[in-house]
Design an enzyme around this catalytic site. Structure first.
Site, PDB file in Angstrom:
ATOM      1  CG  HIS A  18      -4.330   4.953  -3.271  1.00 38.62           C
ATOM      2  ND1 HIS A  18      -3.612   4.529  -2.169  1.00 38.62           N
ATOM      3  CD2 HIS A  18      -4.818   3.821  -3.853  1.00 38.62           C
ATOM      4  CE1 HIS A  18      -3.657   3.210  -2.095  1.00 38.62           C
ATOM      5  NE2 HIS A  18      -4.373   2.761  -3.113  1.00 38.62           N
ATOM      6  CG  ASN A  77      -1.664   1.345   1.349  1.00 38.07           C
ATOM      7  OD1 ASN A  77      -2.656   1.559   0.686  1.00 38.07           O
ATOM      8  ND2 ASN A  77      -1.168   2.263   2.180  1.00 38.07           N
ATOM      9  CD  GLU A  78      -1.335   5.590   0.209  1.00 41.18           C
ATOM     10  OE1 GLU A  78      -0.698   6.121   1.134  1.00 41.18           O
ATOM     11  OE2 GLU A  78      -2.506   5.905  -0.076  1.00 41.18           O
ATOM     12  CG  ASP A  79       5.303   0.355   0.574  1.00 49.54           C
ATOM     13  OD1 ASP A  79       4.643   1.106   1.311  1.00 49.54           O
ATOM     14  OD2 ASP A  79       5.659  -0.782   0.911  1.00 49.54           O
ATOM     15  CB  SER A  90      -2.889  -0.660  -4.103  1.00 46.51           C
ATOM     16  OG  SER A  90      -4.038   0.132  -4.274  1.00 46.51           O
TER      17      SER A  90
END
Length: 860
Positions: free
Chosen positions: A506, A435-437, A488
C-alpha cells in the site's frame, strides 16, 4: 414426497423497543421493503433527517444506540405443516439479535456476516404464527464486550469496540465515511419445507498448464434418501456437455467428475483477454420413484489462476503477479468499499452500473476491501459476466484484532460460509486475510516475528495473527482452491509490509506518510500496488446536495465541508499538494476544479509510470495498481474517482486513458553536472526526455511514434516521427534524448522555456492509438497565454452529442460541463494541442451550451 418449497417472508413491522424518538411504546410501523434496516425505514417515514446532508449525521446517532424489534405474522398452510422438514432461513441479521417463534427462543446471533438455518417444525402450527426479532445496539454491546476484554486494542478509524464485533467495520466511521450504525434484517428471511434437499454443491475446476480441464463436484444432501442425484453440465447456450446419474442410498454425498481435453470447453478470461463463457451445473435430487425432491444450479467456468513469484532478471526480490490461463496480466483497477452506508438500497442494477463503469474505464480488477462486507451475490455474478477479476479481503480492517474463543468460533463459521458461497465464481482469484492489520502491528510495535512460521500467536499482543495464519488459510484450503494471501499489504519472505521487492504494497507516501510529490511514483513502486490515492472533490452538484441549500456554508473551509471530508489533516494535505503545484483560489467551483485536476494528474502519473515497469517476462517489476478507491458510500470529498451519485471525477478518465490497450508515456528530468568537484558555480543543466509505449495485447504492434514540441509563449514548434514496434503484453522504451527546444542552462536564473511535448502512437491508417502531452511542472510557474491567444474552439456536431475540440495553443486539463443536471461525458481532463483535434461524446446535453474550464483560463 414433496419437492422443496421456499417462501420469502416480506410483510414485517418494526418498533423502537420501549418507545423513543423512532416510535411510541408498542407502536408498530409497517416496513416499506424487505430486507431492510432501521435508518432506511425511518428516512422513508420522515422520522429522521437525511444524514447525508449537512451535519445531520450527528442527529441520528441515537438510532444505532437504541434497541429495535421486527415482527412478522407468519401464515402456515396445512401442506407446509405436514412437510417432513420445515426450516426458517435467516440469510443475515445485523447484528446482535434474539429471534422468537410463537414466544419460544429459536436463535441468537452475534455476526452480521453469518447466515442461519433453524428447524422449526415442532413450533409451527397451521394458520397464524408470530416471528419476532429483537435487535440490541451493536455499539453498546460492543462496548460491553470490550470492557470484559480490556485493555483496549489499537486501531485506525472508528471506535475500538468494533474490533470485538463482527459487523461491517465502516459503520463505525472511516476516513471517508460517516458513523452510521445500521441495524435490522439486512438479508432475506425465508420459510423452507422439504423432504430432503441439496445442502451444498462444491464445484472445483482444475486447469493444467496444457489447458486440460478437470471438473469435480461434491454434492451434499441434508438427509439420507433412497434415490439418485442427476448431474448435468450445460454450456452457455444451454446444451448439455456432460451428464451422469449418481446413486445415493444411505450416503449424504455424491461425487461427479469429468475431464475435458484442451479445447473441448471454452476457457474464461479477464476482460480484454478473451470471452467469459459461463457454464452451469444442474443438480437434481430424485426419490426412489424418480420424483423431484430438490434442485440446485451452480454457475462455474474454466480458468487457470496462479500467483507467480519468480526471480527478476536485474532487480532484487520476486515478481508478485496474476497469471490467467498462462497469460501474465497487468492488473489495473480499483478498491471497492460498500456502495452505500445503507446496504439494502444497493440494487442489482446499481451494482451493474458501478461494475460496468469500471470496465468502460479499462479496469480489469476490483478489490473488495476488508472493512466492509462480503458482497452481495449480484456483485460477483456481474464480475463473472463482464470479466472483472475480484480480489476478496476477509472482513478485518486496520486493527489489533483479538482472538478469544468466542470470537474465533464465530469467525470460523463466517469464513467457511463465505468461502463456500463465493468459491465457484471464476472472477474470484484471491482471498486476503485482512486489510493493513500487519501494518498496525508494525506501527504499534506489537509482537510480530515474521520468521515464526509455527507459533500459535494467541498469547501475544498480536493475537489476530492466529486468524490470518491459522484459521483463515484452513477455511480457504479445506473449502476451495482459491489462492490465500495473509493480508494486504503482505510481503512474505520475512519482510515488512513496506518492502517494495516482495508481495503487495500500500503506497501511501503520497498523501499520507512522507507526503512525497506525486512525480515520485516511479521511485515509490512495488511489485503490486494494491492501494494508493489522492483526494479530489466530487462533482459540484454532489457538493450542493450535501450543502442542502445552505449557501452560507458554500466555501471550502466551512463546517459542513469539513464534515464531508473525514480524512485526518485533509485541509493541510490538500493545500500542500495544491500550493506546491497550482495557482488557485478558494472560490468553491474553482477549488473543486483544482482538486479534481490534481487528483487526475496524480493518479494518471502513477498508472503511467507503474505500467512502464511491466517490461516483459522476467522484468515484471510492477504487475498491478489498484487505486484507492473507485466509489463512495455517501456524498463526500474522498479519494474516490467516481462519487456517490455515480458521477465520474476527471481522474476516472485520466486513469482510463492510461489503461487503454495501447498507451504512450513520457518523463522529463533535469540533469545537473558540475565542471569539477571544487566548483558549485560552474555547471550545466540538461533536460532529458524519455518516451515509452505500452501494449496490453498479446501481439506485437507496429506503429508510428509522432512527437511534436511546442513553446507555449511563442509560435516555435518542432515535429519528428519514427516507426516503432511495441512488444506484446509489455512496455517498450521508444526514445531517450534532449528535450526539443530547451537550451542547456548554466545559471539558476535562466528560466527554462515552457515546452509542451505531445506524443502520439499512430496506427497504419493514421488513426490515433494513444496520445499524451507532457508539460513542465509545477504548473504554478507557468505564465499561461490569454484566453484569446489560446483560441479554444468547441464545435457541436449535428447529432447534438459529439463535440469537437480544437486550439491554437496547448491547453492543460479541459473539463467540460453544462448548467443544470449533469451530462454523461466520454472524456474529461483533456490536454489539447494545435493540429490534433479531439472528439468528446456526451449524453443528456439537450441542446444546452457547453462550458469549459482549464488551467490558466482566467477563472481561478
Amino acid at each position: 414426497m414433496a419437492a422443496t418449497a421456499t417462501r420469502n417472508l416480506e410483510d414485517w413491522a418494526f418498533t423502537q423497543v420501549d418507545g423513543g424518538q423512532g416510535t411510541a411504546k408498542d407502536e408498530w410501523l409497517p416496513v416499506s421493503s424487505f430486507p431492510t434496516t432501521v435508518h432506511v425505514e425511518l428516512l422513508k417515514l420522515k422520522k429522521i433527517p437525511d444524514p447525508f446532508i449537512g451535519l445531520h449525521e450527528w442527529d441520528v446517532q441515537w438510532v444505532g444506540e437504541s434497541e429495535w424489534a421486527f415482527k412478522h405474522r407468519l401464515q402456515v398452510s396445512d401442506k407446509e405443516v405436514g412437510a417432513p422438514n420445515i426450516d426458517l432461513v435467516f440469510d443475515g441479521l445485523d447484528t446482535f439479535a434474539e429471534v422468537k417463534l410463537n414466544g419460544t427462543d429459536i436463535l441468537r446471533t452475534t455476526n452480521q456476516f453469518v447466515s442461519h438455518r433453524v428447524p422449526v417444525k415442532s413450533l409451527l402450527k397451521e394458520g397464524d404464527n408470530e416471528l419476532s426479532i429483537h435487535f440490541k445496539s451493536a455499539f453498546r454491546k460492543g462496548r460491553e464486550i470490550e470492557a470484559a476484554h480490556l485493555p483496549k486494542l489499537n486501531l485506525w478509524n472508528g471506535d475500538s469496540s468494533r474490533l470485538h464485533v463482527r459487523k461491517a467495520q465502516y459503520n463505525y466511521g472511516w476516513d471517508w465515511g460517516p458513523v452510521l450504525m445500521t441495524v435490522g434484517p439486512w438479508k432475506p428471511i425465508s420459510l423452507q419445507t422439504y423432504t430432503a434437499r441439496v445442502a451444498d454443491v462444491d464445484v472445483r475446476v482444475e486447469v493444467s498448464e496444457s489447458l486440460e480441464v478437470q471438473l469435480s463436484a461434491e454434492i451434499s444432501l441434508s438427509d439420507s434418501v433412497t434415490g439418485a442425484v442427476q448431474v448435468d453440465l450445460k454450456n452457455p447456450e444451454g446444451n448439455t456437455v456432460a451428464s451422469e446419474k449418481l446413486g445415493v442410498t444411505d450416503s449424504k454425498k455424491a461425487e461427479f467428475k469429468k475431464s475435458f481435453a484442451s479445447g473441448e470447453v471454452d476457457l474464461w478470461y479477464p476482460v480484454g483477454y478473451g470471452k467469459q463463457p459461463l457454464y452451469s451445473l444442474h443438480v437434481t435430487l430424485l426419490d426412489k420413484d424418480g420424483s423431484l425432491l430438490d434442485e440446485k444450479k451452480q454457475t462455474t467456468a474454466f480458468r487457470r489462476v496462479r500467483i507467480v513469484e519468480d526471480p527478476l532478471l536485474d532487480q532484487e526480490g520476486l515478481t508478485w503477479l496474476f497469471e490467467i490461463n498462462n497469460i501474465r496480466i497487468f492488473c489495473g483497477g480499483s478498491n471497492w468499499i460498500p456502495g452505500d452506508s445503507f446496504l439494502t438500497t444497493m440494487s442489482k442494477s446499481r451494482y451493474r452500473e458501478w461494475l460496468e463503469l469500471m470496465v468502460s474505464g479499462n479496469q480489469n480488477m476490483v478489490r473488495v476491501w476488508g472493512g466492509g462486507i462480503y458482497e452481495h451475490d449480484d456483485f460477483y455474478d456481474i464480475c463473472d459476466e463482464i470479466g472483472l477479476l475480484v480480489w476478496q479481503d476477509f472482513m478485518f480492517g486496520c486493527g489489533q484484532y483479538p482472538a478469544y474463543d468466542a470470537l474465533l468460533e464465530t469467525v470460523r463459521e463466517e469464513a467457511v460460509q463465505n468461502v463456500k458461497r463465493l468459491r465457484h465464481h471464476p472472477s474470484l482469484v484471491i482471498f486476503a486475510g485482512n486489510n493493513e492489520d500487519y501494518q498496525i502491528a508494525e506501527s504499534f510495535k506489537l509482537d510480530l516475528d515474521y520468521s515464526d512460521e509455527t507459533g500459535d500467536f494467541r498469547d501475544t499482543n498480536f493475537p489476530g495473527r492466529y486468524i490470518y495464519e491459522r484459521l483463515l488459510p484452513r477455511a480457504v484450503g479445506e473449502n476451495s482452491n482459491v489462492h490465500y494471501h495473509r493480508g494486504s499489504p503482505y510481503s512474505g519472505h520475512g519482510k515488512v509490509t513496506t518492502d517494495r521487492t516482495y508481495g503487495d504494497i500500500h503506497q501511501w507516501n503520497v498523501w499520507h506518510g512522507s507526503q512525497e510529490p506525486w512525480h515520485n511514483w516511479d521511485i515509490l513502486s512495488g511489485r503490486f500496488v494494491s492501494e494508493f490515492g489522492m483526494q479530489g472533490y466530487p462533482d459540484i452538484r454532489t457538493v450542493e446536495y450535501w450543502l442542502g441549500g445552505d449557501k452560507s456554508e458554500a466555501f471550502p473551509q466551512s463546517r459542513t465541508m469539513n464534515n464531508h471530508n473525514k480524512a485526518d489533516g485533509f485541509e493541510r494535505r490538500l493545500e500542500l499538494y495544491l500550493v506546491e503545484n497550482f495557482k488557485h483560489s478558494f472560490e468553491l467551483e474553482s477549488y473543486v476544479y483544482y482538486t479534481q485536476i490534481m487528483q487526475a494528474e496524480t493518479l494518471a502519473s502513477a498508472y503511467r509510470l507503474w505500467r512502464r515497469n511491466w517490461k516483459g517476462r522476467g522484468r515484471e517489476y510492477t504487475s498491478g495498481a489498484l487505486v484507492w478507491q473507485i466509489n463512495d458510500c455517501w456524498p463526500v470529498t474522498s479519494w474516490a474517482i467516481v462519487d456517490y451519485f455515480l458521477r465520474p471525477k476527471p481522474a476516472f478518465f485520466t486513469v482510463a486513458r492510461e489503461l487503454r490497450s495501447f498507451a504512450v508515456g513520457m518523463t522529463r528530468k533535469e540533469v545537473q553536472t558540475f565542471a569539477d568537484d571544487t566548483s558549485a558555480a560552474e555547471f550545466k543543466i540538461e533536460t532529458v526526455l524519455e518516451i515509452w509505449g505500452a501494449n496490453s495485447t498479446l501481439d506485437e504492434k507496429k506503429a508510428t511514434l509522432e512527437v511534436t514540441a511546442f513553446e507555449l509563449n511563442t509560435d516555435w514548434t518542432e515535429t519528428w516521427s519514427k516507426d516503432v514496434l511495441l512488444a506484446p503484453n509489455a512496455s517498450t522504451e521508444l526514445f531517450k534524448g534532449d528535450l526539443p527546444g530547451q537550451p542547456i542552462r548554466t545559471k539558476k536564473s535562466e528560466v527554462p522555456k515552457v515546452i509542451i511535448v505531445s506524443a502520439r502512437l499512430l496506427d497504419g491508417d493514421g488513426s490515433v492509438l494513444a496520445r499524451y502531452s507532457n508539460w513542465p511542472e509545477p504548473f504554478k510557474f507557468i505564465h499561461f497565454p490569454s484566453v484569446e491567444e489560446v483560441g479554444l474552439i468547441i464545435t457541436m456536431q449535428e447529432d447534438g452529442k459529439t463535440i469537437r475540440l480544437e486550439t491554437n495553443k496547448p491547453i492543460k486539463g479541459i473539463v467540460l460541463d453544462v448548467d443544470g443536471d449533469d451530462a454523461k461525458w466520454s472524456d474529461q481532463a483533456i490536454d489539447l494541442v494545435p493540429n490534433d483535434p479531439q472528439t468528446v461524446h456526451a449524453e443528456g446535453l439537450n441542446g444546452r451550451a457547453i462550458k469549459a474550464r482549464y488551467l490558466g483560463d482566467g477563472t481561478a
